[in-house]
Design a protein around this motif. Structure first.
Motif, PDB file in Angstrom:
ATOM      1  N   SER A  94       0.843  -1.189   0.000  1.00  0.00           N
ATOM      2  CA  SER A  94       0.000   0.000   0.000  1.00  0.00           C
ATOM      3  C   SER A  94       0.884   1.248   0.000  1.00  0.00           C
ATOM      4  O   SER A  94       1.876   1.325   0.729  1.00  0.00           O
ATOM      5  CB  SER A  94      -0.921   0.000   1.220  1.00  0.00           C
ATOM      6  OG  SER A  94      -1.774   1.119   1.201  1.00  0.00           O
ATOM      7  N   LEU A  95       0.537   2.212  -0.818  1.00  0.00           N
ATOM      8  CA  LEU A  95       1.309   3.440  -0.971  1.00  0.00           C
ATOM      9  C   LEU A  95       0.681   4.576  -0.177  1.00  0.00           C
ATOM     10  O   LEU A  95      -0.489   4.510   0.195  1.00  0.00           O
ATOM     11  CB  LEU A  95       1.370   3.815  -2.451  1.00  0.00           C
ATOM     12  CG  LEU A  95       1.975   2.765  -3.384  1.00  0.00           C
ATOM     13  CD1 LEU A  95       1.720   3.143  -4.837  1.00  0.00           C
ATOM     14  CD2 LEU A  95       3.458   2.610  -3.122  1.00  0.00           C
TER      15      LEU A  95
ATOM     16  N   CYS B 228      -1.287   7.790   0.514  1.00  0.00           N
ATOM     17  CA  CYS B 228      -2.471   8.225  -0.232  1.00  0.00           C
ATOM     18  C   CYS B 228      -3.226   9.251   0.596  1.00  0.00           C
ATOM     19  O   CYS B 228      -3.483   9.037   1.782  1.00  0.00           O
ATOM     20  CB  CYS B 228      -3.361   7.024  -0.532  1.00  0.00           C
ATOM     21  SG  CYS B 228      -4.866   7.400  -1.443  1.00  0.00           S
TER      22      CYS B 228
ATOM     23  N   ILE C 254      -2.198   9.550  -4.866  1.00  0.00           N
ATOM     24  CA  ILE C 254      -1.275   8.496  -4.453  1.00  0.00           C
ATOM     25  C   ILE C 254       0.162   8.919  -4.757  1.00  0.00           C
ATOM     26  O   ILE C 254       0.442   9.468  -5.826  1.00  0.00           O
ATOM     27  CB  ILE C 254      -1.615   7.180  -5.182  1.00  0.00           C
ATOM     28  CG1 ILE C 254      -2.963   6.644  -4.681  1.00  0.00           C
ATOM     29  CG2 ILE C 254      -0.519   6.141  -4.986  1.00  0.00           C
ATOM     30  CD1 ILE C 254      -3.417   5.359  -5.369  1.00  0.00           C
TER      31      ILE C 254
ATOM     32  N   SER D 195       5.759   7.801   0.182  1.00  0.00           N
ATOM     33  CA  SER D 195       5.800   6.353  -0.029  1.00  0.00           C
ATOM     34  C   SER D 195       7.217   5.824   0.143  1.00  0.00           C
ATOM     35  O   SER D 195       8.200   6.485  -0.204  1.00  0.00           O
ATOM     36  CB  SER D 195       5.274   5.984  -1.421  1.00  0.00           C
ATOM     37  OG  SER D 195       3.868   6.134  -1.476  1.00  0.00           O
TER      38      SER D 195
ATOM     39  N   GLN E 270       0.567  -2.040  -7.137  1.00  0.00           N
ATOM     40  CA  GLN E 270       0.625  -1.308  -5.866  1.00  0.00           C
ATOM     41  C   GLN E 270      -0.489  -0.264  -5.782  1.00  0.00           C
ATOM     42  O   GLN E 270      -1.024  -0.013  -4.695  1.00  0.00           O
ATOM     43  CB  GLN E 270       1.998  -0.668  -5.690  1.00  0.00           C
ATOM     44  CG  GLN E 270       3.108  -1.689  -5.509  1.00  0.00           C
ATOM     45  CD  GLN E 270       4.427  -1.075  -5.086  1.00  0.00           C
ATOM     46  OE1 GLN E 270       4.461  -0.092  -4.353  1.00  0.00           O
ATOM     47  NE2 GLN E 270       5.527  -1.651  -5.555  1.00  0.00           N
TER      48      GLN E 270
ATOM     49  N   ASP F  81      -3.481  -2.271  -4.806  1.00  0.00           N
ATOM     50  CA  ASP F  81      -3.421  -2.596  -3.377  1.00  0.00           C
ATOM     51  C   ASP F  81      -3.811  -1.395  -2.523  1.00  0.00           C
ATOM     52  O   ASP F  81      -4.503  -1.533  -1.506  1.00  0.00           O
ATOM     53  CB  ASP F  81      -2.013  -3.054  -2.997  1.00  0.00           C
ATOM     54  CG  ASP F  81      -1.655  -4.413  -3.576  1.00  0.00           C
ATOM     55  OD1 ASP F  81      -2.571  -5.131  -4.023  1.00  0.00           O
ATOM     56  OD2 ASP F  81      -0.454  -4.747  -3.581  1.00  0.00           O
ATOM     57  N   THR F  82      -3.376  -0.221  -2.930  1.00  0.00           N
ATOM     58  CA  THR F  82      -3.690   1.001  -2.178  1.00  0.00           C
ATOM     59  C   THR F  82      -5.175   1.311  -2.260  1.00  0.00           C
ATOM     60  O   THR F  82      -5.801   1.696  -1.265  1.00  0.00           O
ATOM     61  CB  THR F  82      -2.858   2.174  -2.728  1.00  0.00           C
ATOM     62  OG1 THR F  82      -1.473   1.833  -2.668  1.00  0.00           O
ATOM     63  CG2 THR F  82      -3.102   3.441  -1.926  1.00  0.00           C
TER      64      THR F  82
ATOM     65  N   ASP G  29      -7.534  -0.897  -2.659  1.00  0.00           N
ATOM     66  CA  ASP G  29      -8.180  -1.899  -1.802  1.00  0.00           C
ATOM     67  C   ASP G  29      -8.079  -1.502  -0.335  1.00  0.00           C
ATOM     68  O   ASP G  29      -9.054  -1.645   0.426  1.00  0.00           O
ATOM     69  CB  ASP G  29      -7.533  -3.276  -2.002  1.00  0.00           C
ATOM     70  CG  ASP G  29      -7.891  -3.898  -3.338  1.00  0.00           C
ATOM     71  OD1 ASP G  29      -8.863  -3.435  -3.966  1.00  0.00           O
ATOM     72  OD2 ASP G  29      -7.188  -4.832  -3.757  1.00  0.00           O
ATOM     73  N   ALA G  30      -6.917  -0.997   0.067  1.00  0.00           N
ATOM     74  CA  ALA G  30      -6.707  -0.620   1.464  1.00  0.00           C
ATOM     75  C   ALA G  30      -7.628   0.508   1.894  1.00  0.00           C
ATOM     76  O   ALA G  30      -7.953   0.640   3.082  1.00  0.00           O
ATOM     77  CB  ALA G  30      -5.251  -0.219   1.684  1.00  0.00           C
ATOM     78  N   HIS G  31      -8.065   1.311   0.931  1.00  0.00           N
ATOM     79  CA  HIS G  31      -8.937   2.450   1.240  1.00  0.00           C
ATOM     80  C   HIS G  31     -10.383   2.198   0.807  1.00  0.00           C
ATOM     81  O   HIS G  31     -11.188   3.137   0.755  1.00  0.00           O
ATOM     82  CB  HIS G  31      -8.398   3.714   0.578  1.00  0.00           C
ATOM     83  CG  HIS G  31      -7.118   4.209   1.185  1.00  0.00           C
ATOM     84  ND1 HIS G  31      -7.081   4.988   2.319  1.00  0.00           N
ATOM     85  CD2 HIS G  31      -5.821   3.991   0.839  1.00  0.00           C
ATOM     86  CE1 HIS G  31      -5.825   5.264   2.627  1.00  0.00           C
ATOM     87  NE2 HIS G  31      -5.042   4.669   1.745  1.00  0.00           N
TER      88      HIS G  31
END
Length: 263
Positions: free
Chosen positions: A2-3, A5, A45, A53, A68, A71-72, A74-76
């Motif tokens: 995850s970056l 953001c 991002i 990052s 990536q 993934d970021t 998804d994390a948010h």
């Protein structure tokens, strides 16, 4: 991974992911994010080794960057989004749309290309060698000269100082990974498979990505539109912030209208 953001705007509004140029970070979009976030959920991002990052562990492909970004998102809790990419960010946005089509609602590809030829690869090798020898500070003056018209640079010293600070802040591993990804860019033959609303943005005075290159990109994507900013070089969102914000914003509101009305 995850970056970093930064997200602003209504939680239930359609999402827009903004991806910056090499040696900058998410703050390059501050003029656009402030306006678009009134009606859209805007995520800025920072790519690996840029802004907040972490540095990459080694070389990265554009597909790695796209993974990536996914993934970021998804994390948010962002299931799908319109992607707005500037230069390197536009290359990452292409990779994302090609590899994650179900998560891509629209594309804005600004000041970017779909293939890096041998001559440009050599230019990037020389820039990386200079950065490795003298640090990112050595890239500031030549980069600003490529990115902005002389008139804008002369009239906007404080703006250029801000962009220069972003260049200096970029880590050498982050810069090196981005250079390698740019050198390996070759999406042109795959672009006809894209089936999302797309706007390609060019600068009439962009020597890094001339309008003819942007036109080739637009012609490769079915039904893509081309917008040429008349008095901009390579960083239209900074050099022509009002025109860029209004034109790209109108496109985003048009293609995401159903989600906005629901929100």
């Amino acid at each position: 991974m995850s970056l970093a953001c930064r997200i602003q705007g209504p939680v239930d509004a359609p999402a827009v992911v903004l991806l910056h140029a090499i040696a900058t970070h998410g703050a390059i979009w501050q003029a656009q994010a402030a306006v678009w976030s009134r009606r859209l959920r805007v995520a800025c991002i920072d790519l690996p080794g840029h802004g907040d990052s972490a540095d990459p562990d080694g070389p990265l492909t554009l597909a790695d960057y796209a993974r990536q970004v996914a993934d970021t998102m998804d994390a948010h809790g962002i299931a799908d989004a319109a992607l707005v990419g500037l230069s390197l960010g536009g290359m990452v946005a292409q990779a994302f749309a090609l590899d994650h089509p179900a998560s891509t609602r629209a594309l804005v590809l600004a000041h970017t290309s779909a293939r890096t030829d041998a001559a440009v690869r050599e230019l990037w090798s020389a820039r990386l060698a200079q950065a490795e020898a003298d640090g990112l500070a050595a890239q500031v003056a030549p980069t600003l000269a490529r990115w902005f018209t002389r008139g804008f640079a002369a009239a906007s010293p404080l703006t250029l100082q801000g962009v220069a600070a972003q260049i200096r802040r970029t880590s050498l591993p982050g810069y090196a990974a981005a250079v390698g990804a740019i050198q390996a860019l070759d999406h042109l033959e795959r672009l006809p498979s894209l089936r999302v609303p797309t706007l390609v943005v060019a600068g009439a005075r962009d020597s890094a990505v001339p309008p003819a290159v942007a036109r080739q990109l637009a012609e490769a994507i079915p039904d893509a539109r081309l917008l040429v900013l008349p008095d901009a070089a390579h960083l239209g969102p900074v050099e022509q912030p009002v025109v860029f914000t209004e034109s790209v914003g109108a496109f985003l509101l048009e293609v995401m209208a159903s989600g906005i009305s629901r929100a």
